[in-house]
Structures are given as C-alpha cells and as structure tokens.
Design a protein around this motif. Structure first.
Motif, PDB file in Angstrom:
ATOM      1  N   GLY A  45       2.243  15.980   6.495  1.00 29.37           N
ATOM      2  CA  GLY A  45       2.620  14.600   6.242  1.00 29.37           C
ATOM      3  C   GLY A  45       2.969  14.302   4.796  1.00 29.37           C
ATOM      4  N   LYS A  46       3.215  13.031   4.566  1.00 30.49           N
ATOM      5  CA  LYS A  46       3.575  12.542   3.233  1.00 30.49           C
ATOM      6  C   LYS A  46       3.113  11.094   3.122  1.00 30.49           C
ATOM      7  CE  LYS A  46       8.187  10.993   4.625  1.00 30.49           C
ATOM      8  NZ  LYS A  46       9.652  11.136   4.418  1.00 30.49           N
ATOM      9  N   ASP A  47       3.171  10.548   1.919  1.00 29.61           N
ATOM     10  CA  ASP A  47       2.758   9.170   1.716  1.00 29.61           C
ATOM     11  C   ASP A  47       3.665   8.214   2.490  1.00 29.61           C
ATOM     12  OD1 ASP A  47       0.665   9.848   0.032  1.00 29.61           O
ATOM     13  OD2 ASP A  47       1.889   9.707  -1.780  1.00 29.61           O
ATOM     14  N   ARG A  48       3.071   7.137   2.943  1.00 34.10           N
ATOM     15  CA  ARG A  48       3.779   6.117   3.720  1.00 34.10           C
ATOM     16  C   ARG A  48       3.748   4.815   2.911  1.00 34.10           C
ATOM     17  NH1 ARG A  48       1.777   2.539   8.237  1.00 34.10           N
ATOM     18  NH2 ARG A  48       3.182   2.606  10.046  1.00 34.10           N
ATOM     19  N   TYR A  49       4.893   4.450   2.354  1.00 34.92           N
ATOM     20  CA  TYR A  49       4.995   3.253   1.522  1.00 34.92           C
ATOM     21  C   TYR A  49       5.255   2.045   2.413  1.00 34.92           C
ATOM     22  CZ  TYR A  49       5.132   6.028  -2.762  1.00 34.92           C
ATOM     23  OH  TYR A  49       4.818   6.865  -3.808  1.00 34.92           O
ATOM     24  N   PHE A  50       4.428   1.010   2.214  1.00 35.49           N
ATOM     25  CA  PHE A  50       4.385  -0.082   3.184  1.00 35.49           C
ATOM     26  C   PHE A  50       4.107  -1.406   2.477  1.00 35.49           C
ATOM     27  CE2 PHE A  50       1.479  -2.603   5.936  1.00 35.49           C
ATOM     28  CZ  PHE A  50       2.324  -2.827   7.021  1.00 35.49           C
ATOM     29  N   ASP A  80       0.832  -1.202   0.000  1.00 35.92           N
ATOM     30  CA  ASP A  80       0.000   0.000   0.000  1.00 35.92           C
ATOM     31  C   ASP A  80       0.866   1.251   0.000  1.00 35.92           C
ATOM     32  OD1 ASP A  80      -2.299   1.516   0.004  1.00 35.92           O
ATOM     33  OD2 ASP A  80      -2.783   1.177   2.113  1.00 35.92           O
ATOM     34  N   ARG A  81       0.273   2.306  -0.486  1.00 39.76           N
ATOM     35  CA  ARG A  81       0.822   3.656  -0.330  1.00 39.76           C
ATOM     36  C   ARG A  81      -0.233   4.433   0.457  1.00 39.76           C
ATOM     37  NH1 ARG A  81       0.795   6.422  -5.690  1.00 39.76           N
ATOM     38  NH2 ARG A  81      -1.296   7.018  -5.030  1.00 39.76           N
ATOM     39  N   GLN A  82       0.045   4.610   1.725  1.00 40.48           N
ATOM     40  CA  GLN A  82      -0.937   5.198   2.625  1.00 40.48           C
ATOM     41  C   GLN A  82      -0.809   6.718   2.603  1.00 40.48           C
ATOM     42  OE1 GLN A  82       0.474   3.077   6.021  1.00 40.48           O
ATOM     43  NE2 GLN A  82      -0.882   1.333   5.711  1.00 40.48           N
ATOM     44  N   ALA A  83      -1.893   7.392   2.254  1.00 39.94           N
ATOM     45  CA  ALA A  83      -1.901   8.853   2.179  1.00 39.94           C
ATOM     46  C   ALA A  83      -1.756   9.457   3.574  1.00 39.94           C
ATOM     47  CB  ALA A  83      -3.192   9.335   1.525  1.00 39.94           C
ATOM     48  N   PRO A  84      -1.288  10.719   3.660  1.00 41.94           N
ATOM     49  CA  PRO A  84      -1.101  11.346   4.977  1.00 41.94           C
ATOM     50  C   PRO A  84      -2.361  11.399   5.833  1.00 41.94           C
ATOM     51  CG  PRO A  84      -0.016  12.630   3.266  1.00 41.94           C
ATOM     52  CD  PRO A  84      -0.833  11.583   2.560  1.00 41.94           C
ATOM     53  N   ASP A  85      -3.530  11.456   5.181  1.00 43.27           N
ATOM     54  CA  ASP A  85      -4.773  11.539   5.950  1.00 43.27           C
ATOM     55  C   ASP A  85      -5.391  10.171   6.233  1.00 43.27           C
ATOM     56  OD1 ASP A  85      -5.476  10.963   3.361  1.00 43.27           O
ATOM     57  OD2 ASP A  85      -7.034  12.504   3.189  1.00 43.27           O
ATOM     58  N   LEU A 139       9.283   1.316   2.971  1.00 39.98           N
ATOM     59  CA  LEU A 139      10.158   1.573   1.824  1.00 39.98           C
ATOM     60  C   LEU A 139      10.816   2.940   1.897  1.00 39.98           C
ATOM     61  CD1 LEU A 139       7.868   0.056  -0.948  1.00 39.98           C
ATOM     62  CD2 LEU A 139       9.516  -1.084   0.560  1.00 39.98           C
ATOM     63  N   ASP A 140      10.115   3.936   2.422  1.00 40.55           N
ATOM     64  CA  ASP A 140      10.674   5.273   2.617  1.00 40.55           C
ATOM     65  C   ASP A 140      11.046   5.529   4.070  1.00 40.55           C
ATOM     66  OD1 ASP A 140      10.616   5.983   0.001  1.00 40.55           O
ATOM     67  OD2 ASP A 140       8.978   7.416   0.142  1.00 40.55           O
ATOM     68  N   GLY A 141      11.012   4.500   4.890  1.00 40.57           N
ATOM     69  CA  GLY A 141      11.283   4.668   6.311  1.00 40.57           C
ATOM     70  C   GLY A 141      10.105   5.290   7.035  1.00 40.57           C
ATOM     71  N   LEU A 142      10.359   5.736   8.246  1.00 46.99           N
ATOM     72  CA  LEU A 142       9.369   6.441   9.058  1.00 46.99           C
ATOM     73  C   LEU A 142      10.020   7.709   9.604  1.00 46.99           C
ATOM     74  CD1 LEU A 142       7.853   3.495  11.180  1.00 46.99           C
ATOM     75  CD2 LEU A 142       6.855   4.568   9.143  1.00 46.99           C
ATOM     76  N   ASP A 143       9.246   8.795   9.640  1.00 45.76           N
ATOM     77  CA  ASP A 143       9.768  10.042  10.186  1.00 45.76           C
ATOM     78  C   ASP A 143       8.604  10.913  10.624  1.00 45.76           C
ATOM     79  OD1 ASP A 143       8.763  11.374   7.869  1.00 45.76           O
ATOM     80  OD2 ASP A 143      10.650  11.025   6.809  1.00 45.76           O
ATOM     81  N   ARG A 144       8.871  12.177  10.895  1.00 49.93           N
ATOM     82  CA  ARG A 144       7.830  13.054  11.449  1.00 49.93           C
ATOM     83  C   ARG A 144       6.692  13.312  10.465  1.00 49.93           C
ATOM     84  NH1 ARG A 144      10.902  18.435  12.864  1.00 49.93           N
ATOM     85  NH2 ARG A 144      12.314  16.844  13.681  1.00 49.93           N
ATOM     86  N   GLY A 145       6.869  12.964   9.196  1.00 53.20           N
ATOM     87  CA  GLY A 145       5.814  13.162   8.214  1.00 53.20           C
ATOM     88  C   GLY A 145       4.909  11.963   8.023  1.00 53.20           C
ATOM     89  N   THR A 146       5.154  10.853   8.737  1.00 57.29           N
ATOM     90  CA  THR A 146       4.372   9.637   8.552  1.00 57.29           C
ATOM     91  C   THR A 146       3.760   9.186   9.880  1.00 57.29           C
ATOM     92  OG1 THR A 146       6.283   8.194   8.967  1.00 57.29           O
ATOM     93  CG2 THR A 146       5.891   8.860   6.684  1.00 57.29           C
ATOM     94  N   SER A 147       2.768   8.333   9.753  1.00 60.22           N
ATOM     95  CA  SER A 147       2.242   7.674  10.945  1.00 60.22           C
ATOM     96  C   SER A 147       3.325   6.807  11.561  1.00 60.22           C
ATOM     97  CB  SER A 147       1.033   6.812  10.583  1.00 60.22           C
ATOM     98  OG  SER A 147      -0.021   7.601  10.060  1.00 60.22           O
ATOM     99  N   SER A 148       3.239   6.596  12.862  1.00 59.86           N
ATOM    100  CA  SER A 148       4.214   5.759  13.564  1.00 59.86           C
ATOM    101  C   SER A 148       3.620   4.382  13.822  1.00 59.86           C
ATOM    102  CB  SER A 148       4.621   6.413  14.881  1.00 59.86           C
ATOM    103  OG  SER A 148       3.490   6.577  15.726  1.00 59.86           O
ATOM    104  N   LEU A 149       4.490   3.464  14.215  1.00 65.53           N
ATOM    105  CA  LEU A 149       4.084   2.121  14.612  1.00 65.53           C
ATOM    106  C   LEU A 149       4.282   1.984  16.114  1.00 65.53           C
ATOM    107  CD1 LEU A 149       3.340  -0.888  13.951  1.00 65.53           C
ATOM    108  CD2 LEU A 149       5.798  -1.282  13.692  1.00 65.53           C
TER     109      LEU A 149
END
Length: 263
Positions: free
Chosen positions: A206-211, A105-110, A139-149
């Motif tokens: 935020g930004k897209d979260r590639y997962f 998935d490519r999870q949108a910021p919202d 794929l793009d890692g995780l940072d302040r622009g993405t949801s956390s786990l």
C-alpha cells in the motif's frame, strides 16, 4: 455494481443523488489545488497539528482550541469555498447552506478500516427532512494501493443511529458499491446519512491515502457542531473571506446549537 459519475451536474444527477445518496466526480479538483492540498496535509500531519486538533476535541478543558485550524491553511480554506463545489452543493440542496466542518488526513497503509456508519448530525436521529452533505476529496485518487470506499445506495433514507451497522465491521453487504479506482483530485459527494465504510485492501504494502472531508448542511434547522471550538472556525473563515461574498449563510453561527460532547 459500478459507481456512477458526473460532471457537470444535470437533472438526472440530482435524481440519482436523491435515489442513491451519492455522486462520484473523477478529477473534480484542479491538479494545482490538489497538489497544494497534499502538501498542506503533510504539514498538518507531520507538524502535529492534526494531533493537536484531535486532542482539543477529546479533552477541550485540558487543551483548549488548537493553535491552527484547517481553514487557515491556504489551500484548505480555498477548498471550503471552491466555487464549483459550492455551485454543485447549491444544485443538490438549494442555495442556502452552511459549512459544518473540515477534516484532513494522510492515512498510512496500515490504517485500519472503518466500520459501516453514517455521519448525519442529529441527536437523536428522528428524520431526514434537511440535507447534510459530506464531500470526500481523494487528493491522490484511489487505486490498488489504498483502502477503498464502500457505500450502501439508498441507505440515506433510513432513520437510523450512526453506528446501527457498526457490528458488521467492513464486511461486504448486498447491494453495496465499492469505489476503488479514482484519478487524483477526485471527489465523492455523499448524503451524510448514507452508510459507508473504509475497507482496507488485504495483502498489499500500500501507500498513503490523502483525504480531505468537507461537510455542509442545509439551513432551516439547528445542527449540532462536532468541534467545541466551532465558533472560532466559522469566524476565521469569515475573516478570510472564504465565501467570496456570494454565500451569506456559509459561515453563519445561527445555524448551530451549542456544542455538547457525544455520549
């Protein structure tokens, strides 16, 4: 708490996985593979293939099997049989295990958060004698622009329904570990019975979260599949030689029950 990291697997890492139920592998995937996976995720989402795969699960009578499954995407198929990943899994649950499923998935910021849950496939939930492992690839890692786990160490030893903590939403829990800073190509390895949540960051564009989520299960019991077209996925993986001739049980149908739609 600070998440633990490893590379390569050591006996202390196996002990940690047994105790905590998760491991963090920063930058585990080669940059080139992560880049190809990212481009395929765009194709999977933008061309409606992800939507078709979901429709085939929600209403198989109306939609049938999807025209393309994830393992047919070259980089996704490569990921399923990625030798370092399979060697790691063999170190965690022994040499005989099977591929269970793949989600991309490519999870949108919202995209909303996902409440506390686990993903151990057992109906009903009765024991934890056999291991099931989810490998979560960012794929793009995780940072302040993405949801956390967020993960709850040790909760994989409980015998509980998948949604036993769903009423808590994504709220903070005592003892939790938040994984929110990872470089591109990082992987989090979870015992599938570990409770975890996706927590959306407040107040950020935020930004897209590639997962990509690839799941595997120890052989020795029959596991319920999560997709009605699971046999065609395993057969396609066999046809593509994704086991590299080294893992004879990886795509064997005999490790699964018939598909039944969850209640």
């Amino acid at each position: 708490m600070t998440p633990q990291t490893l590379l390569p697997l050591r006996s202390t890492d196996l002990d940690r996985f047994t105790e905590d139920g998760y491991l963090v592998l920063p930058g585990f995937l080669p940059d080139e593979l992560a880049g190809r996976l990212r481009r395929e995720a765009d194709h999977w989402v933008d061309d409606g293939l992800r939507a078709r795969s979901i429709a085939a699960v929600l209403d198989p009578d109306a939609h049938g099997a999807p025209p393309v499954v994830e393992v047919e995407l070259p980089a996704h198929g490569e990921l399923v049989g990625h030798p370092p990943l399979l060697e790691l899994l063999a170190g965690l649950m022994g040499p005989s295990f099977a591929f269970h499923h793949l989600h991309s998935d490519r999870q949108a910021p919202d995209t909303p958060g996902k409440a506390w849950h686990h993903d151990y496939e057992q109906r009903p939930q009765t024991d934890r004698r056999y291991a099931m492992i989810h490998t979560l690839h960012y794929l793009d890692g995780l940072d302040r622009g993405t949801s956390s786990l967020a993960v709850l160490p040790g909760s994989h030893r409980e015998v509980a329904d998948k949604d036993a903590r769903a009423g808590l939403g994504t709220r903070e829990l005592p003892g939790e570990v938040v994984i929110d800073r990872l470089p591109p190509g990082s992987t989090v390895v979870l015992h599938s019975a570990l409770f975890h949540a996706r927590r959306r960051r407040p107040g950020s564009a935020g930004k897209d979260r590639y997962f990509v989520d690839a799941s595997y299960c120890e052989t020795g019991r029959l596991w319920p599949p999560v997709k009605p077209y699971w046999r065609s996925v395993l057969r396609r993986a066999q046809d593509l030689g994704l086991d590299h001739g080294r893992w004879p049980e990886l795509f064997a149908e005999r490790h699964f029950t018939e598909y039944t739609r969850p209640a």
